[in-house]
Design an enzyme around this catalytic site. Sequence first.
Site, PDB file in Angstrom:
ATOM      1  N   ARG A  88       0.836  -1.204   0.000  1.00 35.00           N
ATOM      2  CA  ARG A  88       0.000   0.000   0.000  1.00 35.00           C
ATOM      3  C   ARG A  88       0.873   1.257   0.000  1.00 35.00           C
ATOM      4  O   ARG A  88       0.544   2.234  -0.657  1.00 35.00           O
ATOM      5  CB  ARG A  88      -0.941   0.005   1.221  1.00 35.00           C
ATOM      6  N   ARG A 105       1.377   4.933  -8.082  1.00 35.63           N
ATOM      7  CA  ARG A 105       0.246   5.680  -8.632  1.00 35.63           C
ATOM      8  C   ARG A 105       0.661   7.090  -9.053  1.00 35.63           C
ATOM      9  O   ARG A 105       0.127   7.625 -10.023  1.00 35.63           O
ATOM     10  CB  ARG A 105      -0.907   5.678  -7.635  1.00 35.63           C
ATOM     11  N   HIS A 118      -3.769  -2.276  -8.125  1.00 35.86           N
ATOM     12  CA  HIS A 118      -4.613  -2.619  -6.977  1.00 35.86           C
ATOM     13  C   HIS A 118      -3.753  -3.338  -5.958  1.00 35.86           C
ATOM     14  O   HIS A 118      -2.859  -4.100  -6.325  1.00 35.86           O
ATOM     15  CB  HIS A 118      -5.759  -3.557  -7.402  1.00 35.86           C
TER      16      HIS A 118
HETATM   17  N1  UDP Z   1     -12.318   4.500  -7.474  1.00 33.72           N
HETATM   18  C1  UDP Z   1     -12.919   5.358  -8.386  1.00 33.72           C
HETATM   19  N2  UDP Z   1     -13.526   6.500  -7.906  1.00 33.72           N
HETATM   20  C2  UDP Z   1     -13.529   6.821  -6.585  1.00 33.72           C
HETATM   21  C3  UDP Z   1     -12.915   5.938  -5.675  1.00 33.72           C
HETATM   22  C4  UDP Z   1     -12.324   4.786  -6.150  1.00 33.72           C
HETATM   23  O1  UDP Z   1     -12.923   5.108  -9.582  1.00 33.72           O
HETATM   24  O2  UDP Z   1     -14.062   7.869  -6.212  1.00 33.72           O
HETATM   25  C5  UDP Z   1     -11.697   3.275  -7.982  1.00 33.72           C
HETATM   26  C6  UDP Z   1     -10.185   3.361  -7.947  1.00 33.72           C
HETATM   27  O3  UDP Z   1      -9.686   2.826  -9.161  1.00 33.72           O
HETATM   28  C7  UDP Z   1      -9.798   2.514  -6.762  1.00 33.72           C
HETATM   29  C8  UDP Z   1     -10.922   1.470  -6.741  1.00 33.72           C
HETATM   30  O4  UDP Z   1     -12.066   2.187  -7.161  1.00 33.72           O
HETATM   31  O5  UDP Z   1      -8.516   1.953  -6.930  1.00 33.72           O
HETATM   32  C9  UDP Z   1     -11.199   0.859  -5.393  1.00 33.72           C
HETATM   33  O6  UDP Z   1     -11.406   1.910  -4.455  1.00 33.72           O
HETATM   34  P1  UDP Z   1     -10.716   1.876  -3.017  1.00 33.72           P
HETATM   35  O7  UDP Z   1     -11.337   2.956  -2.207  1.00 33.72           O
HETATM   36  O8  UDP Z   1     -10.731   0.497  -2.484  1.00 33.72           O
HETATM   37  O9  UDP Z   1      -9.208   2.341  -3.350  1.00 33.72           O
HETATM   38  P2  UDP Z   1      -7.825   1.526  -3.321  1.00 33.72           P
HETATM   39  O10 UDP Z   1      -7.925   0.511  -2.233  1.00 33.72           O
HETATM   40  O11 UDP Z   1      -7.661   0.904  -4.673  1.00 33.72           O
HETATM   41  O12 UDP Z   1      -6.771   2.568  -3.053  1.00 33.72           O
HETATM   42 MG    MG Z   2      -9.390  -0.905  -1.817  1.00 34.25          MG
END
Ligand code: UDP
Ligand code: MG
Length: 136
Positions: A88, A105, A118
Site C-alpha cells: 500500500r 500511482r 490494486h
Molecule cells: N475508485 C474510483 N472513484 C472513486 C474511488 C475509487 O474510480 O471515487 C476506484 C479506484 O480505481 C480505486 C478502486 O475504485 O482503486 C477501489 O477503491 P478503493 O477505495 O478500495 O481504493 P484503493 O484501495 O484501490 O486505493
Molecule cells: Mg481498496
Amino acid sequence: MSKIEQTLSIIKPDAVERNLQDQIKQEFTNKGFEIIKEKKIHISKEEAERFYKVHETKPFYNDLCSYLSSGPIIVMTLQRENAVVENRKLMGATNPVDAEEGTLRKKYGISIDKNSVHGSDSPENAKIELDFFFNH
Ligand code: UDP
Ligand code: MG
C-alpha cells in the site's frame, strides 16, 4: 519480529495497455517483494463485480467493474515482510494527484479510476483476494 506475508497485486488495464508491467514488476522486486505467482488474464464484468463486491453501493461501482474487465490485467501474489502495508505504501494514495512522489500511482497513474495498480488493504482481504484469483 519479522512477519512474512502475502498480498494480492493487480496491474490494471491502463498500465498493461501502456506495456508498463515489466517496469512495475521491477519496482516490486526492488522493494524486496518476491513475485510468487503471476498470471495475465482478462476477466468478465461479472467477475469484476464479484471481486469489488465490497464497493457495490458506491456510485463508482459500475464504472469500476467495467474498467477492470475492459482489458488484460496481471494478477500477482507478492511476498515479503509486512507485504500488505508495504505494498500500500509503494502504491500510494488512490488518487494519483494525492499520491506521494516515488509511489506507483504517482509515477504511472492517469486518474483516480485509471490508477494502474490494486493492492489488498488488510491481511484478511489479502487471503480472500488471493483465493479469488488463484484457488478457483
Ligand atoms: N475508485 C474510483 N472513484 C472513486 C474511488 C475509487 O474510480 O471515487 C476506484 C479506484 O480505481 C480505486 C478502486 O475504485 O482503486 C477501489 O477503491 P478503493 O477505495 O478500495 O481504493 P484503493 O484501495 O484501490 O486505493
Ligand atoms: Mg481498496
